[in-house]
Structures are given as C-alpha cells and as structure tokens.
Design a protein around this motif. Structure first.
Motif, mmCIF file in Angstrom:
data_model
loop_
_atom_site.group_PDB
_atom_site.id
_atom_site.type_symbol
_atom_site.label_atom_id
_atom_site.label_comp_id
_atom_site.label_asym_id
_atom_site.label_seq_id
_atom_site.Cartn_x
_atom_site.Cartn_y
_atom_site.Cartn_z
ATOM 1 N N TYR A 89 -9.713 28.858 59.663
ATOM 2 C CA TYR A 89 -8.436 29.707 59.770
ATOM 3 C C TYR A 89 -7.108 28.904 60.600
ATOM 4 O O TYR A 89 -6.073 29.221 60.329
ATOM 5 C CB TYR A 89 -8.725 31.052 60.328
ATOM 6 N N TYR A 117 3.029 33.803 60.410
ATOM 7 C CA TYR A 117 1.764 34.533 60.206
ATOM 8 C C TYR A 117 1.053 34.228 61.619
ATOM 9 O O TYR A 117 1.077 33.261 62.312
ATOM 10 C CB TYR A 117 0.765 33.972 59.127
ATOM 11 N N LEU A 122 -4.454 36.750 59.280
ATOM 12 C CA LEU A 122 -4.992 36.124 58.374
ATOM 13 C C LEU A 122 -6.512 36.642 58.190
ATOM 14 O O LEU A 122 -7.164 36.755 57.254
ATOM 15 C CB LEU A 122 -5.001 34.470 58.525
#
Length: 496
Positions: A89, A117, A122
């Motif tokens: 990630y 983001y 996420l």
C-alpha cells in the motif's frame, strides 16, 4: 455517499477514453491502464462492471446522502494496479499521488495537486471488494476480452487446469517461535488493556517479554550432539530439555497470570470485552504450544500433522509439499486456476485442505456454469481418479487427464493418440499463466485473514485478465504504427 464515477468533468480534465499511452513501453502499468480504458470506452461493458461495483458498498451506506467517499471506479483502478504491479500500500500511495497518467485515469487533471490520497483511505476502500464481486467482474472482463482478441461466436473454449501455491506472509514456524509469538501478544495486549483501565499489574510487560525472549534464544541455539559418545549425547540432550523446561515454565506462569488478570476485569464496555476475547485467543494458542513442546521435547512424542498450527496470525496457512526440486515445502494455500486457449483465467478456486483430485470436478462444474462454451480441458496426473474420469467425461466433450500407474490396452491407446498427445503438449501453457500470476501479485499474499486471502487472489486474477486485454490492444497499436512507418519509408524511398 458513493458514486461509481463522477461524470461531471472538471476544467482541464481529459476524458478517460482520450488519454494517450506510450505503446512502445513494455511496463505493466500502461498495459493495465489501456485495458481499463478499453473497458471504460465500451459503454455496454462499462455499465455491466459499474452495476457490479455498486455491490461493494456496505448495506448501511446511502449512495445518495452523507459525506462523499471514494468513487468506485477509482477503487477498481487502484486495486487492480496494486496486484498487477505486486506493490504494497505504501508504494501504491506514492504512485497514486504522483503518477501523472494514472491520475488522469482516476479523474484528476494535470494541475490538480490538492487531491491527495491517504494510506488508510486506500486500505479501507480496496478492502471493500469481496471474492464474489470480483468473480462477477472477472466473468464480464473475460467475455469482453474474447471479443477484443477476436474469438468467433461459435468457437469453443479449450481449458487447461492446474494448481500452485500462494504463500502467506508468515515466518518459518517452529513450536518454540510460535509460543514466543503467542506470549508476546498476550503480554503486550494485556499490558495495553491494563494501562487503558488504570491498572498497574503489567507495567513491567516489556521487561517480562525480554526474559521470555532470552530463554527462547537459549533453547533455540542448543542443537543435538553428533558425537558418537553416548554420555556426551545424553548430556547435550539434557541441556536441551532443561532449556525448554525453563522457557515453558516462564511462559506458563505469564499465561496463568494473564488469565487471572482477565478474570478480575469487570467492565460492561463492549470494546473492553472484545479486547479480552482477543487476548484469550492468544492465551489458547500459547497453551497449545506449551503442551506440544512438552510432548515433543520432554516426552519424545511425535506431534501429528493435523494438530499443528503453522501461524497464529494466519491460521489458514497450510504446510504444502509439492515435490518441486529445491522447494521442500511452502507455507500458504493452493489455488487452482482454469485458463483458456487465449490466456484468460476463466475461474479459480482457493483450496483449503483439498487435494488436486478433489477439486477437479467442482472447478470444472463452476467454470462450465460461467462459460457454457467450455467443451474440453486438460489436467496433470495429480487430478486423476477413476471417479474424476467418469464425472468429467459427462461434463466435457474432451477430457485430457492422464492416468496414474500401469495403463490398460484401451487407455494406452487413448493416451498414445495424436490428439491426446497434442493436448498434453498444449497443457504446459498453463504454467506460463501461473508464472505470470506469481509475477503480478500471487507470489505471496500481503493481506490478512482467509477473506483477505481470497480477495487478494480474486483481484490478481481480474488484474491479470485486464492486463491481457491491454497487451492485445498495445500490440495492435504497435502494428498500426509499424504500418505507418513502413508506408512513410516506402514513400521516401520512392521519392528518392
């Protein structure tokens, strides 16, 4: 509030279907984005995918009210990109915030620097996918991929079926390091709970764990003697037993102390109750490992395989011996895949405590339900059983499944036929698909839990099929560019 995609374009934002890619770039990112762009550009396929994506929104979320969440299209793009490129990630976060072409695909214009983001955003959004939703998306993508690649309407699908191991993200398990894991979690979780409640019983938790780890290292370093002198071997064996007993004695005392602490906590707070349940889970793991270590080291007993646990964090992990050269064992779960002649993964199955011969019929039945034009499939010998030969012959027109052992005259004639041997030669192509899956995410599962494992595998399959579509489109674009270059070259040579 959730949207599949914000159809209202902003100033300076290009339409997704107008985004240009470098066709000469062989990296996986352009190929995946070209595949996604093609899906978006085909309105019928896009509507089908969007309709399925709506199902990932939790039931308690109103699609039309409340604070705006991430668009479902963005979740699909980022989820497939993570698996296609085999990223964690953190890597995905950096690319999502800085990769220019990707941000255009996500609906940001070239000057949109403010939309950033967050890591947890996420994680939370990509984890909304379920294996069932991904399976439905995969069916839509494969059928569209057949159109892109030029499959004829009456052409049947020829499949190849094989299995491979997807490793879980665990360390090599021994009974003493599994006990260390369980003891560590018990100590630190109990200490954190007591600290939050204002209790001082576990204020020395960190010091206690250091004592446990010191005894663990001592037991870990002692090896059995190879001396031919029986007295030396017996002395070393006694040292090993004493070191393990000291380790077990401290672990037992701490586990008993943790149980006593938990029983003394009286609270109606649901959060406290859930924390207590989590600690008790690790206490049970510790008690099991203590019992098994004592039986193995002190009593000299061999622990049966079915009693062993190979990770206290990923309890679904299995110890798998496939007999491959240089790979004595793998820790994870087997995944069976069915691939067609065009390279698309038609269907997959995560195998829990299952062998190849037990999944041969179920996975073909499931694949046949999704793709009715499937009429033949090839397998390895590991999928053979007499019942499988009969059942698969009822489902498929052609079954290429080699038998084990000595063949009868009829079976020898079948397996020596040119058609059977040619199908066996083509079967090796499934290894290429498996290798591609392993290179694009399925070498090791980075997600937690069995549900996370299945989601991870499903996303990898979807991402791989989208990338195949992108690869086909890239090859067509390269061929077009080559034709233009050749025409220009010919015109130039004629002018000269």
């Amino acid at each position: 509030m959730r949207k599949v995609i914000d159809m209202q374009m902003k100033i300076g934002e290009p339409a997704i279907e107008n985004i240009e890619f470098d066709s000469r770039c062989r990296d996986e990112i352009p190929e995946l984005l070209m595949g996604l762009q093609s899906i978006y550009f085909n309105r019928e396929v896009r509507d089908q995918v969007f309709q399925v994506l709506v199902d990932i929104v939790p039931d308690n979320v109103d699609m039309n009210n409340g604070r705006s969440g991430m668009d479902l299209w963005k979740i699909l793009v980022l989820g497939t990109l993570r698996l296609s490129c085999n990223w964690d990630y953190d890597k995905l976060l950096d690319i999502a915030n800085n990769h220019r072409t990707l941000r255009l695909m996500l609906g940001h214009n070239a000057m949109d620097y403010d939309s950033r983001y967050a890591l947890q955003t996420l994680k939370d959004n990509i984890s909304l996918f379920t294996p069932e939703v991904l399976d439905r998306i995969n069916q839509i993508i494969v059928k569209y991929g057949h159109e892109v690649i030029g499959k004829k309407a009456d052409e049947n699908l020829r499949a190849s079926c094989d299995s491979f191991v997807v490793e879980t993200d665990v360390h090599f398990p021994t009974d003493i390091n599994l006990l260390l894991d369980a003891t560590r979690k018990t100590i630190f979780l109990t200490k954190a709970l007591c600290d939050s409640l204002g209790l001082s019983e576990w204020r020395q938790g960190r010091h206690l764990f250091k004592k446990v780890k010191r005894l663990f290292r001592k037991a870990q370093k002692l090896k059995s003697s190879n001396s031919k002198d029986r007295q030396k071997k017996a002395k070393r064996q006694q040292l090993i037993i004493d070191a393990h007993l000291a380790y077990l004695e401290l672990a037992e005392a701490l586990v008993a102390r943790a149980r006593e602490t938990l029983s003394s906590i009286l609270s109606s707070d649901i959060v406290v109750h859930l924390k207590i349940q989590e600690i008790r889970k690790y206490v049970m793991h510790a008690e099991r490992q203590i019992d098994q270590i004592r039986r193995r080291v002190v009593d000299g007993e061999s622990i049966p395989h079915h009693e062993k646990v190979f990770s206290i964090f990923a309890e679904h992990t299995e110890w798998i011996n496939k007999g491959k050269a240089g790979v004595p064992q793998e820790l994870g779960l087997k995944v069976c895949v069915v691939k067609d002649q065009f390279g698309f993964i038609l269907h997959h199955r995560v195998m829990q405590n299952e062998t190849d011969d037990r999944v041969a019929v179920p996975i073909i039945v499931e694949t046949k339900e999704r793709f009715d034009e499937l009429n033949s499939s090839s397998f390895d010998k590991g999928f053979h059983s007499p019942d499988n030969q009969i059942e698969l012959a009822r489902i498929l027109d052609k079954v290429i499944l080699p038998r084990k052992g000595k063949l009868s005259a009829i079976n020898k004639e079948i397996e020596n036929s040119e058609e059977f041997r040619e199908a066996r030669r083509r079967h090796s192509a499934v290894e290429s698909s498996i290798n591609a899956l392993e290179n694009h995410g399925l070498d090791r599962c980075r997600d937690h839990g069995l549900h996370g494992f299945k989601r991870y595998v499903g996303l990898a399959v979807v991402a791989r099929n989208i990338q195949i579509i992108g690869h086909v489109l890239r090859q067509k674009e390269l061929a077009r560019l080559h034709r233009i270059e050749n025409e220009l070259r010919n015109k130039t040579s004629m002018a000269l």
